[in-house]
Write an enzyme that holds these catalytic residues in place. Structure first.
Site, PDB file in Angstrom:
ATOM      1  N   SER A  75      32.012  48.141  43.599  1.00 33.54           N
ATOM      2  CA  SER A  75      30.753  48.206  42.867  1.00 33.54           C
ATOM      3  C   SER A  75      31.041  47.915  41.405  1.00 33.54           C
ATOM      4  O   SER A  75      32.191  48.007  40.953  1.00 33.54           O
ATOM      5  CB  SER A  75      30.144  49.608  43.017  1.00 33.54           C
ATOM      6  OG  SER A  75      29.077  49.819  42.125  1.00 33.54           O
ATOM      7  N   TYR A 130      30.666  58.834  43.106  1.00 31.62           N
ATOM      8  CA  TYR A 130      30.522  57.420  43.433  1.00 31.62           C
ATOM      9  C   TYR A 130      31.497  56.570  42.611  1.00 31.62           C
ATOM     10  O   TYR A 130      32.178  55.685  43.141  1.00 31.62           O
ATOM     11  CB  TYR A 130      29.080  56.990  43.164  1.00 31.62           C
ATOM     12  CG  TYR A 130      28.715  55.641  43.731  1.00 31.62           C
ATOM     13  CD1 TYR A 130      28.461  55.481  45.087  1.00 31.62           C
ATOM     14  CD2 TYR A 130      28.608  54.523  42.910  1.00 31.62           C
ATOM     15  CE1 TYR A 130      28.117  54.240  45.613  1.00 31.62           C
ATOM     16  CE2 TYR A 130      28.267  53.284  43.423  1.00 31.62           C
ATOM     17  CZ  TYR A 130      28.019  53.146  44.773  1.00 31.62           C
ATOM     18  OH  TYR A 130      27.687  51.916  45.284  1.00 31.62           O
TER      19      TYR A 130
END
Length: 277
Positions: free
Chosen positions: A156, A169
């Site tokens: 990401s 995350y």
């Protein structure tokens, strides 16, 4: 067309979103597909997970390209489930050339010291340890089909640039980069390349949900998609709020194809410049 003709790709998180897009684009370019998905919810995930019906739709879309697909319900938190799925897929399709470790979730967010242990641990178990499990069960088949092969890990922009209130995350996605580079070093002598893709926000249920709308625009009583888009624009270098899943799939096709045969250890951004903005 035909950039990955004759190859077989194993894709996790394939019921919808990025995983479905990867399956369809690789099939359009000539690959057969082994697809798995949890097909269920994860505790403290503020949006619904994919379903068996979603996975069946992925099957329909892949078959519409004329390619074969073996799709199974499997949890990346289980080595046994993943191993059974990839073994069955290879038994039917004959080989394995590409691994796309795509499955990922976002559980409840907030300051790192107020997160529940379950929210942190479940996310890392799926987003990071699940990537390791996926590649681990695939390795015997990749080696048997070699020499060579391509492993693509979904990270990401959060694996390049940290953000507040998403420590779990961010940690998982930075971890994917470290895992990718270690694997690339270990597998380089076998001509198996390992790379990661780093999307910005992607137009999938992970961001298109009421929880994310309210997080982006807490000042509004009933925020929606357009309000999230407006808030997202301010974070990007390019004038876009997010990208479509197919934009990530294009990168996956390149990394799966022989066009990238000497590309390994690369963290490829497809992020509209959010990681530099």
């Amino acid at each position: 067309m035909g950039r990955v003709s004759g190859k077989v790709a194993f894709i996790t998180g394939a019921a919808r979103g990025q995983g479905r897009s990867h399956a369809v684009r690789l099939a359009e370019e000539g690959a057969d597909i082994i697809a798995v998905d949890l097909c269920g919810d994860v505790p403290e995930m503020p949006y619904p997970g994919g379903s068996l019906a979603d996975l069946e739709e992925t099957v329909r879309l892949v078959e519409a390209t004329g390619r074969r697909i073996v799709a199974r319900k499997a949890d990346v938190r289980s080595l046994d489930e993943l191993r059974a799925a990839v073994d069955e897929g290879v038994a039917e399709l004959g080989r394995l050339d590409v691994v796309v470790a795509n499955a990922g979730v976002l559980t409840a967010i907030g300051p790192f010291d107020t997160m529940s242990e379950a929210a942190f641990a479940d996310l890392v178990d799926i987003n990071l340890t699940g990537v390791w499990r996926t590649v681990t069960v695939a390795m015997p088949h990749l080696r048997a089909s070699g020499p060579g092969g391509s492993i693509i890990l979904t990270s990401s922009s959060a694996g390049i640039r940290a953000s507040r209130n998403t420590a779990h995350y961010v940690a998982s996605k930075f971890g994917v980069v470290g895992l990718m580079r270690a694997m690339a070093l270990e597998l380089g002598p076998e001509m198996i390349r390992v790379n990661s893709v780093h999307p910005t926000q992607v137009d999938t249920p992970m961001i298109q949900n009421e929880f994310m709308y309210r997080r982006a625009r807490p000042d509004l009583a009933e925020p929606g998609r357009d309000d999230l888009a407006e808030a997202s624009l301010s974070r990007m270098a390019m004038p876009i709020p997010w990208v479509d899943p197919v934009e990530i799939a294009h990168a996956v096709v390149f990394l799966a194809s022989e066009e990238s045969r000497y590309v390994t250890g690369l963290a490829m951004t497809v992020d509209g410049g959010i990681s530099i903005a």
